[in-house]
Each structure stands twice: as structure tokens, then as C-alpha cells.
Design a protein around this motif. Structure first.
Motif, short mmCIF file in Angstrom:
data_model
loop_
_atom_site.label_atom_id
_atom_site.label_comp_id
_atom_site.label_asym_id
_atom_site.label_seq_id
_atom_site.Cartn_x
_atom_site.Cartn_y
_atom_site.Cartn_z
N ASP A 86 -11.38 -77.81 -86.62
CA ASP A 86 -10.78 -76.47 -86.70
C ASP A 86 -10.26 -76.03 -85.34
OD1 ASP A 86 -11.36 -76.28 -89.39
OD2 ASP A 86 -13.36 -75.44 -89.00
N THR A 87 -11.04 -76.29 -84.31
CA THR A 87 -10.63 -75.90 -82.97
C THR A 87 -10.70 -77.14 -82.06
OG1 THR A 87 -12.92 -75.28 -82.59
CG2 THR A 87 -11.39 -73.52 -83.08
N PRO A 88 -9.62 -77.93 -82.09
CA PRO A 88 -9.64 -79.19 -81.33
C PRO A 88 -9.75 -78.93 -79.84
CG PRO A 88 -7.42 -78.69 -82.10
CD PRO A 88 -8.33 -77.69 -82.73
N GLU A 89 -10.53 -79.75 -79.17
CA GLU A 89 -10.58 -79.71 -77.71
C GLU A 89 -10.16 -81.07 -77.19
OE1 GLU A 89 -14.34 -78.18 -76.23
OE2 GLU A 89 -14.49 -76.89 -77.99
N ARG A 105 -7.57 -86.33 -79.60
CA ARG A 105 -7.98 -85.10 -80.28
C ARG A 105 -9.41 -84.72 -79.91
NH1 ARG A 105 -4.56 -83.68 -84.44
NH2 ARG A 105 -4.19 -85.87 -84.89
#
Lengths: 272, 272
Positions: A96-99, A85
């Protein structure tokens, strides 16, 4: 060769959730003659496991290209793919905005003795039991301490694998393989709804059985029942099929159903 | 600041077993006024968890010096220490000569609202259950997917924490905290012999109770029993003590036993 998000390097962020929490999934597959074996099934399983962990799956074309790059430089190897993740603020909450972090690495194919395949293997019955966790069962996630502890129970080369039961004494799998039993001409394999990893080779064995009209039942298999079966074999993407030669004081000779299943698997290999 | 085996860098080996299997342990502690709070207890617990995982513990003087270096550059922060079994040949087997990876990193102290401490917190009752695994129970190891999935059950700031039960419905802990109940003037805290993490602040609360002649029982605590208690509070090294204000349709006001326990903990802080 290691590719981290497509870039050749040997390191990953120290603050990655894969390291902090084992928050990710992985796959291992064989490359022979420059070809990643059963790649479509492996990608499908990888994407499936990502969904189970609410993790965005990496784009198929991207990973496929990275796997192909490793196959070009190492035409005979094993490939491991890890998807985590990624980095995030501290704490367990999902970003909130997984990279996601994507790691694709090639390493030498393990050099297992030929006799494991031909004569079968001696199997240690592990004391450690897999804990039942339906939310994680089936997925090949990065929380593998149970496998590490089970594998640490023996360090003699006499045993090639260990068989692990769940808390209730039902057989689940090897430490690194799935298990099948043959009982009066029918295949049996443990139900993995509460623990264990459902591997690609397990799927392929079940599909091969179906194709050839051999009954395969997925069910709860107590140890006692396992020991009464006519044949037992272990499978994974690197070993293929290993007959079990001995387990918990009982012994077997490599059986005809196991041999036939190997032919059936090779057949699908030729097709794919 | 991140120190990896003593060297300032932001990355770890991509082939580390910490990433591959979650094969390691960690600790989180608060640094205030340049002082790592309860460092001796944290090191003792770190060493204890290493033994549980058959992992060589890092030398106390070495880690202490690394923690001190971070305290000098960040006199008010949180420190996370990770110890993994290091890189190794592929496969679950323990390496013959493990070379553990040691990561010490400083990050900003989480900025929790003051009211959490003063008025208490609303707690979500998690659906996810901790699976019973005696071989890993108590240790703060890197296999934390259960915590990640439990924490993913809510994303409203209304809830500051989630309470997790085991498969049988007994309360075990928060997703990131240990839990205590007050029942007729006695302290209760869940038995962690089968799952959960036994944190340093939990130990400190039990020691404080003993010092002041307050009974503290470690036992199986069903959810029903928890909801009937007079006070509930959550603890960890970063939050200290948070009273529980609501859980599963019941509500509480911050109680006098919880307030007294906070004073007792502050007292030991002054002593240490």
C-alpha cells in the motif's frame, strides 16, 4: 563505493522485493573525468521505467547528489543504479505504501579491447529467443534471466557479444547492447514494443540521425534482412559504438556510416 | 529469522546477481507442528530448478539443517528458500567459479479466510499474459515481474487470486497457484512447457490422482474449455486446495472431485 538509500554500505535487505521478484529497474552509465555521461537522459529513462512498473521514482535531486558523490571518489568508473519496490509483506501484491530501495554503486569501467571499437567485434547468434511481453518491453527491469542464459551460450573471448532474436526470428538486440543496421544509407533499428530494452544510447543515435537528416526507421527486422545490410553496429552506454565484424557466417568491414555516427555522438557529448 | 549462507542476518550483498538480474530460484513451503511439509519434494524441485538455470544446487544436508533450525524456533510458519548465483564481476556472463548465495527465512503463515477453503474463491481473470519462454518455463526462478503485474490488476479482497493466460489465450496458472480442472470425472491441468511454474503441490495432486486411478491429462487448456469444466481448483504449498467459486462471469459450487482430492492429499500427508 555502494550507497543504499544514501548510506554507504555493501548490503541490502534480504527480504527486498528486488531480490525476491526482480521487482525493480536499473541503469548503467559511464563516468569519465568525474562527469556522469548523459546523466539527464539516464535519469529521465530511470523515471520512465519506474512509471512502467508502477514504482515511485526516486527524487531527481537525491539520486543526482548520490551519483555526484560517487563521481568525486571515482572520477573514472561505471555507475549502476538500482531502484526496487523495497521490502514488503510476503506475496506479489503491491504494498500500500511502497518504500523503494535505491542502490547507487560505482565499479571500474570494463576494460574492453581497443580493437572492438576500431575493427569491430565477432558476434554469436544466440539460440535463446526473447519472449514477447509488451507489459515489460523497453524497460530496463531486474528480470534479466533471458540475458544471463543468452550470454551463457558462449565462453570464448572470440565473441564480444551475442545477438538475440524474438520467438519469430526477428532481431531484437545484443545481450547487453542495442543494435542498428545501415541499409542503403538509412538506419534501421528493431522495434522494441514486445521485448528488449530501449537504452539511452539507442535514443541518442536516433536523435543524432535526425539532427543530421539521416533516415532512421524503427521496425521489425528479420535476421535474413539484417544479414543483407551494409553495416551493423552495437551500442550501449559503456561501449559506445562497436561495429559488427562477423555474424552468422557473414562478415563486414567497419563502415563509413558507423564511423560518422560515432562522430555525431561525440559531437553531442561536447555539446552536453 | 533469516539465515544467509547459514549465518543469522537480515541482509544480503547489494552486488548479488539475485538482486541485479533475478538470477536464482526460490521455494515456499509450510511448517506445521515443527515439520517442514513435503520437504523432500521441495528439495528435489529446488535442485531441479538449479540445474535448469545452470546453478550449483546447495548441499541437501546443509539446507535441511537450516530448515530444521527455523522449524525449531518457529514451529508454525512458512519458509522461503532463495538460491542465487551469488556476487560476481559485472556483466551477464556466468562466473567461472560461482559462489551461490543461500537464503532461508521463516515468516508467519498467511492468514487466509477459512471460507476460501470451504466455499471457494472468486478469481479475477487477468489481462496480463505470460510470455512463452521454454528455457525458463516450469522453474520457480526469481524473475517474477509478470506475477507482480498480474497481481496488481486488482486490489479488492473480493478476489483471492487471479488466473493468467498465455499469449494465445490458454490458461496457465494463478498468479501464485497452479490450476486444475475437472471435466467429466477426469483431471486436467495446463501444460507448462512454455510458461508457468510447476509447483510441488501440482506434482502431489497428479500423483494422488494416479494412485487412485483418476485420469489426469496435462495439456493445452483454452479459457473457453476451462469455463465449461465441472470444477476448478487452485493449489499451492501454503493454501493447499481452494475451489474456484467464480471466474469470468461463471460460477461453481465446491465439487465432490475437489473434496476427494483434498482427502487424498491429506492421506499422503499422513503417510509421509
Amino acid at each position: 563505493v555502494i550507497l543504499v538509500n544514501g548510506v554507504e554500505q555493501s548490503v541490502a535487505p534480504a527480504a527486498d522485493r528486488g531480490l525476491a521478484y526482480g521487482d525493480g529497474i536499473f541503469r548503467t552509465l559511464a563516468v569519465r573525468d568525474g562527469c556522469p555521461e548523459h546523466w539527464r537522459q539516464h535519469y529521465a529513462k530511470l523515471a520512465h521505467d519506474c512509471v512502467q512498473l508502477r514504482l515511485p521514482a526516486p527524487d531527481e535531486a537525491t539520486v543526482t547528489a548520490e551519483v555526484a558523490a560517487i563521481c568525486r571518489s571515482q572520477p573514472r568508473c561505471a555507475i549502476k543504479i538500482i531502484v526496487t519496490r523495497g521490502c514488503a509483506t510476503r506475496g506479489y501484491a503491491l504494498p500500500d505504501t511502497p518504500e523503494p530501495t535505491r542502490i547507487v554503486l560505482g565499479f571500474p569501467l570494463p576494460d574492453y579491447p581497443r580493437k572492438h571499437r576500431e575493427r569491430g567485434v565477432h558476434v554469436h547468434l544466440c539460440d535463446l529467443r526473447f519472449a514477447p511481453q509488451p507489459a515489460l518491453a523497453g524497460a530496463k527491469h531486474l528480470n534479466r534471466l533471458e540475458n544471463v542464459l543468452a550470454r551463457a551460450e558462449w565462453n570464448t573471448p572470440h565473441y564480444a557479444e551475442g545477438l538475440v532474436r524474438d520467438t519469430e526470428g526477428n532481431v531484437i538486440s545484443g545481450t547487453m547492447s542495442n543494435v542498428f543496421m545501415v541499409d542503403q544509407g538509412c538506419l534501421l533499428t528493431p522495434d522494441l514494443a514486445r521485448c528488449g530494452v530501449a537504452g539511452v544510447t539507442r535514443d541518442r543515435v536516433m536523435a543524432a540521425a535526425q539532427r543530421h537528416g539521416m533516415t532512421c526507421r524503427v521496425e521489425t527486422v528479420p535476421l535474413e534482412r539484417t544479414l543483407e545490410c551494409d553495416e551493423i553496429f552495437l551500442v550501449n552506454s559503456l561501449i559506445g559504438i562497436w561495429p559488427v565484424q562477423s555474424l552468422a557466417g557473414r562478415s563486414w568491414r567497419p563502415g563509413e556510416n558507423t564511423a560518422r555516427m560515432r562522430e555525431w555522438l561525440d559531437e553531442t557529448e561536447a555539446l552536453s
